[in-house]
Design a protein around this motif. Structure first.
Motif, mmCIF file in Angstrom:
data_model
loop_
_atom_site.group_PDB
_atom_site.id
_atom_site.type_symbol
_atom_site.label_atom_id
_atom_site.label_comp_id
_atom_site.label_asym_id
_atom_site.label_seq_id
_atom_site.Cartn_x
_atom_site.Cartn_y
_atom_site.Cartn_z
ATOM 1 N N HIS A 1 55.755 28.659 33.356
ATOM 2 C CA HIS A 1 54.668 28.617 34.335
ATOM 3 C C HIS A 1 53.779 29.852 34.269
ATOM 4 O O HIS A 1 52.575 29.755 34.518
ATOM 5 N N ILE A 2 54.336 30.993 33.910
ATOM 6 C CA ILE A 2 53.518 32.192 33.705
ATOM 7 C C ILE A 2 52.550 31.955 32.545
ATOM 8 O O ILE A 2 51.367 32.253 32.627
ATOM 9 N N HIS A 3 53.059 31.395 31.463
ATOM 10 C CA HIS A 3 52.223 31.174 30.278
ATOM 11 C C HIS A 3 51.193 30.061 30.489
ATOM 12 O O HIS A 3 50.212 29.985 29.748
ATOM 13 N N ASN A 4 51.398 29.228 31.521
ATOM 14 C CA ASN A 4 50.440 28.163 31.822
ATOM 15 C C ASN A 4 49.268 28.652 32.680
ATOM 16 O O ASN A 4 48.313 27.910 32.887
ATOM 17 N N ILE A 5 49.339 29.870 33.189
ATOM 18 C CA ILE A 5 48.248 30.408 34.003
ATOM 19 C C ILE A 5 47.118 30.826 33.065
ATOM 20 O O ILE A 5 47.312 31.625 32.148
ATOM 21 N N THR A 6 45.952 30.287 33.297
ATOM 22 C CA THR A 6 44.825 30.522 32.397
ATOM 23 C C THR A 6 44.078 31.808 32.745
ATOM 24 O O THR A 6 44.151 32.313 33.870
ATOM 25 N N THR A 7 43.333 32.297 31.778
ATOM 26 C CA THR A 7 42.467 33.458 31.993
ATOM 27 C C THR A 7 41.468 33.161 33.094
ATOM 28 O O THR A 7 41.188 34.012 33.940
ATOM 29 N N GLU A 8 40.940 31.951 33.115
ATOM 30 C CA GLU A 8 39.969 31.580 34.154
ATOM 31 C C GLU A 8 40.601 31.636 35.545
ATOM 32 O O GLU A 8 39.970 32.103 36.501
ATOM 33 N N THR A 9 41.836 31.175 35.681
ATOM 34 C CA THR A 9 42.537 31.261 36.966
ATOM 35 C C THR A 9 42.654 32.716 37.404
ATOM 36 O O THR A 9 42.424 33.052 38.571
ATOM 37 N N LEU A 10 43.004 33.605 36.478
ATOM 38 C CA LEU A 10 43.128 35.017 36.809
ATOM 39 C C LEU A 10 41.782 35.618 37.221
ATOM 40 O O LEU A 10 41.705 36.390 38.180
ATOM 41 N N ARG A 11 40.726 35.248 36.527
ATOM 42 C CA ARG A 11 39.397 35.760 36.893
ATOM 43 C C ARG A 11 38.990 35.273 38.287
ATOM 44 O O ARG A 11 38.453 36.043 39.090
ATOM 45 N N SER B 1 50.475 42.187 36.215
ATOM 46 C CA SER B 1 49.118 41.690 36.020
ATOM 47 C C SER B 1 48.224 42.915 36.036
ATOM 48 O O SER B 1 48.679 44.001 36.333
ATOM 49 N N SER B 2 46.955 42.758 35.703
ATOM 50 C CA SER B 2 46.135 43.953 35.718
ATOM 51 C C SER B 2 44.669 43.648 35.853
ATOM 52 O O SER B 2 44.233 42.531 35.661
ATOM 53 N N PHE B 3 43.931 44.640 36.204
ATOM 54 C CA PHE B 3 42.485 44.543 36.212
ATOM 55 C C PHE B 3 41.982 45.792 35.526
ATOM 56 O O PHE B 3 42.491 46.855 35.740
ATOM 57 N N SER B 4 41.041 45.655 34.631
ATOM 58 C CA SER B 4 40.618 46.794 33.833
ATOM 59 C C SER B 4 39.632 47.549 34.652
ATOM 60 O O SER B 4 38.519 47.131 34.831
ATOM 61 N N LYS B 5 39.982 48.506 35.024
ATOM 62 C CA LYS B 5 40.004 49.232 36.254
ATOM 63 C C LYS B 5 41.029 48.359 36.976
ATOM 64 O O LYS B 5 40.713 47.757 37.979
ATOM 65 N N GLY B 6 42.218 48.056 36.492
ATOM 66 C CA GLY B 6 43.230 47.252 37.133
ATOM 67 C C GLY B 6 44.608 47.124 36.515
ATOM 68 O O GLY B 6 44.818 47.598 35.448
ATOM 69 N N HIS B 7 45.590 46.410 37.145
ATOM 70 C CA HIS B 7 47.050 46.278 36.820
ATOM 71 C C HIS B 7 47.303 45.187 35.735
ATOM 72 O O HIS B 7 48.139 44.418 35.886
ATOM 73 N N CYS B 8 46.628 44.619 34.711
ATOM 74 C CA CYS B 8 46.694 44.194 33.263
ATOM 75 C C CYS B 8 45.440 43.542 32.649
ATOM 76 O O CYS B 8 45.590 42.584 31.960
ATOM 77 N N VAL B 9 44.273 43.864 32.795
ATOM 78 C CA VAL B 9 42.887 43.845 32.293
ATOM 79 C C VAL B 9 41.959 42.813 32.945
ATOM 80 O O VAL B 9 42.046 41.649 32.662
ATOM 81 N N MET B 10 41.042 43.295 33.695
ATOM 82 C CA MET B 10 40.125 42.520 34.546
ATOM 83 C C MET B 10 40.663 41.119 34.728
ATOM 84 O O MET B 10 39.965 40.119 34.567
ATOM 85 N N ALA B 11 41.934 41.088 35.034
ATOM 86 C CA ALA B 11 42.637 39.848 35.279
ATOM 87 C C ALA B 11 42.506 38.896 34.107
ATOM 88 O O ALA B 11 42.453 37.699 34.284
ATOM 89 N N ALA B 12 42.440 39.399 32.900
ATOM 90 C CA ALA B 12 42.273 38.548 31.731
ATOM 91 C C ALA B 12 43.595 38.116 31.127
ATOM 92 O O ALA B 12 43.627 37.190 30.340
ATOM 93 N N PHE B 13 44.681 38.788 31.461
ATOM 94 C CA PHE B 13 45.975 38.376 30.913
ATOM 95 C C PHE B 13 47.113 38.868 31.788
ATOM 96 O O PHE B 13 46.939 39.736 32.622
ATOM 97 N N ILE B 14 48.260 38.276 31.577
ATOM 98 C CA ILE B 14 49.493 38.675 32.265
ATOM 99 C C ILE B 14 50.451 39.192 31.204
ATOM 100 O O ILE B 14 50.571 38.613 30.132
ATOM 101 N N VAL B 15 51.111 40.276 31.505
ATOM 102 C CA VAL B 15 52.143 40.817 30.627
ATOM 103 C C VAL B 15 53.480 40.480 31.264
ATOM 104 O O VAL B 15 53.736 40.832 32.399
ATOM 105 N N GLY B 16 54.331 39.785 30.548
ATOM 106 C CA GLY B 16 55.641 39.426 31.090
ATOM 107 C C GLY B 16 55.799 37.920 31.085
ATOM 108 O O GLY B 16 55.009 37.220 30.469
#
Length: 171
Positions: free
Chosen positions: A149-159, A14-29
């Protein structure tokens, strides 16, 4: 699941831009560590070579595709595969010393501090609950459940997760 399948290895970035996969906007994997055996895929141990290959062939291209390599801070714990020389060289090449939080870098990942990483803070507990809610018949089903289940996690949930995490650090 068979004995070799009982402890599969998977990586979810996962990340946050200034983070581990972009301001928690997406998951890689997720990424699964496997080799092809005589009977099909077999999970394998994560080592520095496999981890470096995953970063080089999967994670970095995914970040490049989204145009966020230059704004991503890469965070990982100090597991031995994470600090292998080829891994450190690859991370330095793409993120530079100032955007890496890891053992053997200027900004070390604090020991015994898993709540700094949203995967540890939320994602693994959530996945454990939803993936293992019903019995799993085999490795393929396990991988499918994780992926679904990874693909079901929404951008809003990550934010929301990142906002909760940052608020917790402000206390």
């Amino acid at each position: 699941m068979g004995k070799r399948e009982s402890v599969p290895n998977a990586t979810i970035a996962s990340s946050f831009s200034k983070g581990h996969c972009v301001m928690a906007a997406f998951i890689v994997g997720p990424f699964f560590y496997e080799e092809i055996g005589p009977l099909g895929p077999v999970t394998c141990i994560v080592n520095g070579t496999r981890y470096e290959s995953l970063l080089h062939n999967q994670l970095v291209p995914a970040l490049q595709q989204r145009g966020c390599v230059d704004s991503t801070t890469f965070m990982q714990d100090g597991a031995l595969p994470h600090i292998a020389t080829p891994v450190k060289q690859l991370l330095n090449l793409h993120f530079g010393n100032d955007r890496i939080i890891s053992r053997h870098f200027p900004t070390a990942y604090p020991p015994r501090s898993p709540d700094l990483n949203p995967c540890d803070f939320y994602l693994y507990g959530y996945l454990k609950d939803v993936v293992y809610g019903d019995p799993i018949a085999n490795l393929a089903e396990w991988k499918n459940r994780i992926t679904q289940h990874i693909h079901n996690i929404t951008t809003e949930t990550l934010r929301l997760l990142w906002n909760m995490l940052f608020c917790a650090f402000m206390l």
